[in-house]
Scaffold this motif. Structure first.
Motif, PDB file in Angstrom:
ATOM      1  N   ALA A   1       0.834  -1.196   0.000  1.00  0.00           N
ATOM      2  CA  ALA A   1       0.000   0.000   0.000  1.00  0.00           C
ATOM      3  C   ALA A   1       0.873   1.251   0.000  1.00  0.00           C
ATOM      4  O   ALA A   1       0.606   2.216  -0.735  1.00  0.00           O
ATOM      5  CB  ALA A   1      -0.928  -0.013   1.214  1.00  0.00           C
ATOM      6  N   HIS A   2       1.933   1.248   0.798  1.00  0.00           N
ATOM      7  CA  HIS A   2       2.838   2.404   0.839  1.00  0.00           C
ATOM      8  C   HIS A   2       3.567   2.581  -0.487  1.00  0.00           C
ATOM      9  O   HIS A   2       3.750   3.713  -0.954  1.00  0.00           O
ATOM     10  CB  HIS A   2       3.857   2.221   1.965  1.00  0.00           C
ATOM     11  N   ALA A   3       3.971   1.493  -1.102  1.00  0.00           N
ATOM     12  CA  ALA A   3       4.719   1.571  -2.355  1.00  0.00           C
ATOM     13  C   ALA A   3       3.927   2.295  -3.438  1.00  0.00           C
ATOM     14  O   ALA A   3       4.504   2.996  -4.280  1.00  0.00           O
ATOM     15  CB  ALA A   3       5.092   0.167  -2.834  1.00  0.00           C
ATOM     16  N   THR A   4       2.604   2.161  -3.409  1.00  0.00           N
ATOM     17  CA  THR A   4       1.801   2.841  -4.427  1.00  0.00           C
ATOM     18  C   THR A   4       1.852   4.355  -4.245  1.00  0.00           C
ATOM     19  O   THR A   4       1.716   5.099  -5.222  1.00  0.00           O
ATOM     20  CB  THR A   4       0.341   2.347  -4.406  1.00  0.00           C
ATOM     21  N   PHE A   5       2.074   4.831  -3.028  1.00  0.00           N
ATOM     22  CA  PHE A   5       2.215   6.270  -2.796  1.00  0.00           C
ATOM     23  C   PHE A   5       3.585   6.760  -3.274  1.00  0.00           C
ATOM     24  O   PHE A   5       3.699   7.854  -3.842  1.00  0.00           O
ATOM     25  CB  PHE A   5       2.012   6.599  -1.323  1.00  0.00           C
ATOM     26  N   VAL A   6       4.617   5.980  -3.027  1.00  0.00           N
ATOM     27  CA  VAL A   6       5.941   6.334  -3.538  1.00  0.00           C
ATOM     28  C   VAL A   6       5.902   6.380  -5.064  1.00  0.00           C
ATOM     29  O   VAL A   6       6.426   7.309  -5.695  1.00  0.00           O
ATOM     30  CB  VAL A   6       7.002   5.332  -3.046  1.00  0.00           C
ATOM     31  N   ASP A   7       5.263   5.374  -5.668  1.00  0.00           N
ATOM     32  CA  ASP A   7       5.116   5.356  -7.124  1.00  0.00           C
ATOM     33  C   ASP A   7       4.357   6.583  -7.610  1.00  0.00           C
ATOM     34  O   ASP A   7       4.698   7.157  -8.647  1.00  0.00           O
ATOM     35  CB  ASP A   7       4.385   4.083  -7.553  1.00  0.00           C
ATOM     36  N   GLN A   8       3.327   6.996  -6.870  1.00  0.00           N
ATOM     37  CA  GLN A   8       2.555   8.162  -7.287  1.00  0.00           C
ATOM     38  C   GLN A   8       3.433   9.401  -7.374  1.00  0.00           C
ATOM     39  O   GLN A   8       3.346  10.167  -8.343  1.00  0.00           O
ATOM     40  CB  GLN A   8       1.401   8.424  -6.318  1.00  0.00           C
ATOM     41  N   VAL A   9       4.282   9.628  -6.374  1.00  0.00           N
ATOM     42  CA  VAL A   9       5.163  10.797  -6.398  1.00  0.00           C
ATOM     43  C   VAL A   9       6.109  10.706  -7.594  1.00  0.00           C
ATOM     44  O   VAL A   9       6.291  11.683  -8.336  1.00  0.00           O
ATOM     45  CB  VAL A   9       5.951  10.916  -5.083  1.00  0.00           C
ATOM     46  N   LEU A  10       6.690   9.543  -7.787  1.00  0.00           N
ATOM     47  CA  LEU A  10       7.610   9.355  -8.904  1.00  0.00           C
ATOM     48  C   LEU A  10       6.903   9.536 -10.249  1.00  0.00           C
ATOM     49  O   LEU A  10       7.363  10.289 -11.109  1.00  0.00           O
ATOM     50  CB  LEU A  10       8.227   7.956  -8.839  1.00  0.00           C
ATOM     51  N   TYR A  11       5.782   8.862 -10.415  1.00  0.00           N
ATOM     52  CA  TYR A  11       5.110   8.827 -11.720  1.00  0.00           C
ATOM     53  C   TYR A  11       4.486  10.176 -12.073  1.00  0.00           C
ATOM     54  O   TYR A  11       4.691  10.693 -13.187  1.00  0.00           O
ATOM     55  CB  TYR A  11       4.036   7.731 -11.730  1.00  0.00           C
ATOM     56  N   VAL A  12       3.719  10.747 -11.150  1.00  0.00           N
ATOM     57  CA  VAL A  12       3.024  11.992 -11.467  1.00  0.00           C
ATOM     58  C   VAL A  12       4.021  13.127 -11.708  1.00  0.00           C
ATOM     59  O   VAL A  12       3.857  13.911 -12.650  1.00  0.00           O
ATOM     60  CB  VAL A  12       2.045  12.359 -10.344  1.00  0.00           C
TER      61      VAL A  12
END
Length: 310
Positions: free
Chosen positions: A129-140
């Protein structure tokens, strides 16, 4: 690398960690890239990516199905879940908010289709669940704000480790390097399944955004056409191919080209967007934090960060 995900997640054992919290305990601050970009309003363009990738993993999707009100109050759930996580980054007491988020998940447990158990505080599930937030910062950031250097991506991942520590859950499931994170991410995408939660949560994409009751259906079809076109191009464009497949979301080369054109335009106008008032550029919790520390991040938004040599 972390333990094998498939076997570790089936342990279904909560593993909270209650380290002593002091004034020097790690936290994120205005010098971090996560502070700089996580609360940017353009992060909302990735809302379906973050919510969707989470719930394409069977155990997490089942946990949401069993323990949340997503089927009766989807928007309400989002409004209640988002602020505590945002405050874990931006509040004056991030450890309190991190552990508050963790403790919300203490009673969340159950079984999946094969009879195996899950628990929300099992490290592998909580870290996903946390990894999806890290991915969001990176991706967006890289897609809609400005291209990140490799060093900046590494920095965001490392800051994400500090962020995760604020929750007080074992980091057993966490990759230790950015390269390991990329490998982990790709492996997780290959585990995606059409959970009931994610199929329901993406129904508005396939069927169109439901209209207000007071507007006749034929009128709403006309009024909502531009919104649905935007969603089916830009919102769906942010999703990994594996998620589009399990959610049966239509995609083709023409839509991909339109999406990339929109993303390039968004990056190109970044110097103009970052001239907006701070309140318009950041979500409320981030805006309050920048005002509290007396820093205006707007002059920094177009400046690549120089990562010091180690």
């Amino acid at each position: 690398m972390p333990l094998d995900f498939d076997s570790a997640i089936r342990e279904a054992v909560p593993m909270p960690v209650d380290d002593e919290i002091t004034s020097t305990s790690p936290r994120l601050g205005p010098d971090s890239l996560i502070w700089k970009y996580y609360g940017d309003v353009r992060g909302l363009l990735g809302f379906q990516r973050i919510a969707g990738t989470e719930n394409c993993i069977e155990q997490l999707g089942k946990a949401v199905e069993d323990h949340s009100v997503i089927f009766s109050d989807t928007l309400g759930r989002a409004r209640r879940s988002g602020p505590p996580i945002m405050k874990t980054v931006y509040s004056e007491d991030p450890h309190h908010w991190g552990r508050t988020v963790r403790d919300f998940h203490r009673p969340i447990k159950g079984t999946v289709a094969d009879g195996s158990r899950y628990h929300a505080l099992n490290p592998e599930l909580f870290y996903w669940a946390h990894a999806t937030f890290v991915d969001q910062v990176l991706y967006v950031t890289d897609t809609f704000i400005r291209r990140l250097s490799h060093e900046e991506k590494v920095q965001i991942f490392e800051e994400g480790k500090t962020w995760y520590r604020l929750y007080g859950v074992s980091d057993r499931g966490q990759p230790q390097t950015y390269e390991e994170f990329l490998e982990y991410w790709e492996q997780m995408l290959d585990r995606f399944v059409p959970t009931r939660t994610i199929v329901y949560a993406t129904g508005y994409i396939r069927k169109g955004v439901p209209g207000p009751r007071r507007i006749p259906a034929p009128v709403w079809r006309i009024l909502s056409a531009p919104l649905n076109a935007f969603i089916r191009t830009v919102v769906v464009g942010t999703l990994p191919p594996q998620m589009r497949e399990v959610c049966n979301l239509d995609w083709d080369a023409k839509k991909e080209k339109r999406f990339q054109r929109f993303a390039a335009f968004s990056r190109r106008i970044n110097p103009l967007v970052t001239r907006l008032p701070l309140r318009a550029l950041y979500l409320p919790w981030a805006y309050d934090a920048w005002r509290r520390v007396g820093v205006d991040p707007r002059p920094l938004m177009n400046t690549p960060t120089v990562v010091p040599a180690r």
